[in-house]
Design a protein around this motif. Sequence first.
Motif, short mmCIF file in Angstrom:
data_model
loop_
_atom_site.label_atom_id
_atom_site.label_comp_id
_atom_site.label_asym_id
_atom_site.label_seq_id
_atom_site.Cartn_x
_atom_site.Cartn_y
_atom_site.Cartn_z
N ASP A 151 53.25 66.91 -16.36
CA ASP A 151 54.20 67.56 -15.45
C ASP A 151 55.50 66.76 -15.40
O ASP A 151 56.61 67.31 -15.52
N ALA A 152 55.35 65.47 -15.16
CA ALA A 152 56.52 64.59 -15.00
C ALA A 152 57.39 64.60 -16.25
O ALA A 152 58.62 64.60 -16.17
N HIS A 153 56.73 64.62 -17.40
CA HIS A 153 57.48 64.62 -18.66
C HIS A 153 58.26 65.92 -18.82
O HIS A 153 59.40 65.93 -19.30
N ASN A 154 57.66 67.03 -18.41
CA ASN A 154 58.30 68.33 -18.53
C ASN A 154 59.54 68.44 -17.64
O ASN A 154 60.61 68.86 -18.08
N ILE A 155 59.40 68.04 -16.38
CA ILE A 155 60.53 68.18 -15.46
C ILE A 155 61.61 67.15 -15.75
O ILE A 155 62.80 67.40 -15.51
N ALA A 156 61.25 66.00 -16.32
CA ALA A 156 62.24 64.94 -16.55
C ALA A 156 63.33 65.39 -17.53
O ALA A 156 64.53 65.21 -17.26
N TRP A 157 62.92 65.96 -18.67
CA TRP A 157 63.96 66.32 -19.65
C TRP A 157 64.82 67.48 -19.14
O TRP A 157 66.02 67.56 -19.45
N LYS A 158 64.23 68.35 -18.33
CA LYS A 158 64.99 69.48 -17.80
C LYS A 158 65.99 69.02 -16.76
O LYS A 158 67.15 69.49 -16.73
N LEU A 159 65.57 68.09 -15.89
CA LEU A 159 66.53 67.54 -14.93
C LEU A 159 67.66 66.81 -15.65
O LEU A 159 68.83 66.94 -15.27
N ALA A 160 67.31 66.06 -16.69
CA ALA A 160 68.34 65.34 -17.45
C ALA A 160 69.35 66.31 -18.05
O ALA A 160 70.57 66.07 -18.01
N ALA A 161 68.86 67.43 -18.61
CA ALA A 161 69.75 68.40 -19.24
C ALA A 161 70.67 69.06 -18.23
O ALA A 161 71.86 69.30 -18.50
N VAL A 162 70.15 69.36 -17.04
CA VAL A 162 70.98 69.98 -16.00
C VAL A 162 71.99 68.97 -15.46
O VAL A 162 73.17 69.28 -15.26
N LEU A 163 71.53 67.75 -15.22
CA LEU A 163 72.42 66.74 -14.65
C LEU A 163 73.54 66.34 -15.59
O LEU A 163 74.65 66.03 -15.15
N GLY B 85 74.92 68.31 -17.71
CA GLY B 85 75.77 69.46 -17.94
C GLY B 85 75.48 70.27 -19.18
O GLY B 85 76.16 71.27 -19.43
N SER B 86 74.48 69.89 -19.96
CA SER B 86 74.19 70.65 -21.17
C SER B 86 73.40 71.92 -20.88
O SER B 86 73.36 72.83 -21.72
N ALA B 87 72.75 72.00 -19.72
CA ALA B 87 71.96 73.18 -19.36
C ALA B 87 72.36 73.68 -17.98
O ALA B 87 72.81 72.91 -17.12
N GLY B 88 72.16 74.96 -17.78
CA GLY B 88 72.39 75.54 -16.46
C GLY B 88 71.22 75.26 -15.54
O GLY B 88 70.09 75.02 -16.00
N PRO B 89 71.42 75.29 -14.24
CA PRO B 89 70.34 74.98 -13.29
C PRO B 89 69.15 75.91 -13.39
O PRO B 89 68.05 75.58 -12.97
N GLU B 90 69.34 77.10 -13.97
CA GLU B 90 68.23 78.05 -14.11
C GLU B 90 67.14 77.50 -15.02
O GLU B 90 65.99 77.96 -14.98
N LEU B 91 67.48 76.52 -15.86
CA LEU B 91 66.47 75.90 -16.72
C LEU B 91 65.32 75.34 -15.89
O LEU B 91 64.16 75.34 -16.32
N LEU B 92 65.62 74.87 -14.69
CA LEU B 92 64.60 74.23 -13.85
C LEU B 92 63.52 75.21 -13.41
O LEU B 92 62.40 74.79 -13.09
N ALA B 93 63.83 76.50 -13.42
CA ALA B 93 62.82 77.49 -13.05
C ALA B 93 61.70 77.57 -14.09
O ALA B 93 60.60 78.02 -13.78
#
Length: 544
Positions: A326-338, A340-348
């Motif tokens: 779980d932690a590994h999955n959310i970590a790269w997504k938070l990094a991408a949003v923070l 600026g390479s990804a939109g916040p919708e990625l976190l869903a």
Amino acid sequence: MNPTAEDRVPVLVVGGSLVGLSASLFLGRLGVRHLLVEKHADTSRHPRGRGNNVRTMELFRVAGAEARIREAASVLADNHGILQARSLTGDDQEWLFKEIDPGGGLARISPSAWCLCSQNDLEPVLVRCAREHGGDLRFSTELSSFEQDAHGVRATLRNRETGEVTTVHADYLIAADGPRSPVRERLGIGQTGPGDLFHNVSITFRAPQLADVVGDRRFIACYLTDPEADGALLPVDNKADWVFHAPWHPESGETLEDFTDERCIEHIRRATGVPGMAVEITGKAPWHAAERVAERYAAGRVFLAGDSAHEMSPTGAFGSNTGIQDAHNIAWKLAAVLNGSAGPELLATYEAERQPVARETSARASARSAEHSHPGYSPAPGAGGGRQRGVLTVALGYCYPQGAVVGADPGLPVVPDQLRLTGEPGTRAPHMWVRAGGERRSTLDLYETSFVLLTGSEGEMWRTAAKGAIQQFSLALDCYQVGTGPNDDLVPEDGVDWAEKHGTTSEGAVLVRPDGFVAWRAEGRVADPEAALRQVLTALLCRS
């Protein structure tokens, strides 16, 4: 970072056990500044949660921690299998399985292997690694309250030793605060599933004589089945230190105070079949086996991970491993949003991917407890499946039919009946050994801090497409040509055909996410690689 009256940090992690510490390590490796708070003064001192499966060890390998973990676990390196016996001295004994990886076939699909490292040995390693990568870890610090709005999370922290109160403003919060998660309760997120399964008391004890009785039976655990003294015996050092899990029945009015040293000693003697054995009780800790999954994994800017999101029966050690993943999955997504390479919708996509995995895995864990007749567990009639069915598919073969993937088969089972790691979108990318500048690497070693595009010797057009994507999306994207040509970056070992292994052709390409899962695959030549890659990344990164 020194405590101040007001702190600002991109990510606040609540909970400093295995999952929270892993989140800190993964975030640090991705360059995400974060703060972790843990209410206890130190890491766990009780030997528990020892089974780290192959996928978890792959993640720790890529994060640079695997060698340290194996060193910390060296005392149990030769322990394999699960033994079931009426006692250690009788004839009624059976190996439920004797080897974790019989025949060594796992090496064909992974550069890593299972590792027995108890929580009290693993957590200090994770603390050191996390701090080396910039993690601000504060023990004896609890989350008193929090509130969130569209811009972030405002948390109040209290130092339990000094009483000092600190306010932290975070962009996002990861709640890894255990099965009774105060954060989940505060958010009003319910749980589904059968609920409590059984209860045990974990007893640590010293008994040097037991090593002679066990002899060369180097088991992970031994289920002792004497009806008057059943339980699970686990080695700590294969010599003098051991753990015994004794069934506990609070539903019948039994209390922890009933587990006196005298009772525990007699129980252990009878269970092992060694009357009169010298036993010194060194500790006791209750634990509860349950099957529950949170109805939601996120609320606004707060995300649940580990036991706060799911509880599982301990058989198979799926719970802690699922949490670390779980932690590994959310970590790269938070990094991408923070960044600026990804939109916040990625976190869903975190919930879309991880919640189905938890549901399937928790059901498999309960089935394994039934299969193994875990002490204290009285399952419903007919529970359990075939022996050892699907162990590796649960650990390594889980899939994401929906989420941050393009082209995944929506009918793909979350946990398949057979292990298929053939480059399909939504599956863990295949492992193969390659040479890069004379260095031997697994392809899995490439996947951590960036997206990776793999193509063949004839894939120069994909390299051009990748350069265009990097400029357009401000994205970390590495492109590697795989083959034996003069312009290829990675040379496969043993003549392995990378394209065949990844389900494509030499003119196709495979896009792999930072967590090592296949995001998309072009199975052959496309008319406009740059336009195709641009369209895929727009969808994956939730960019308009």
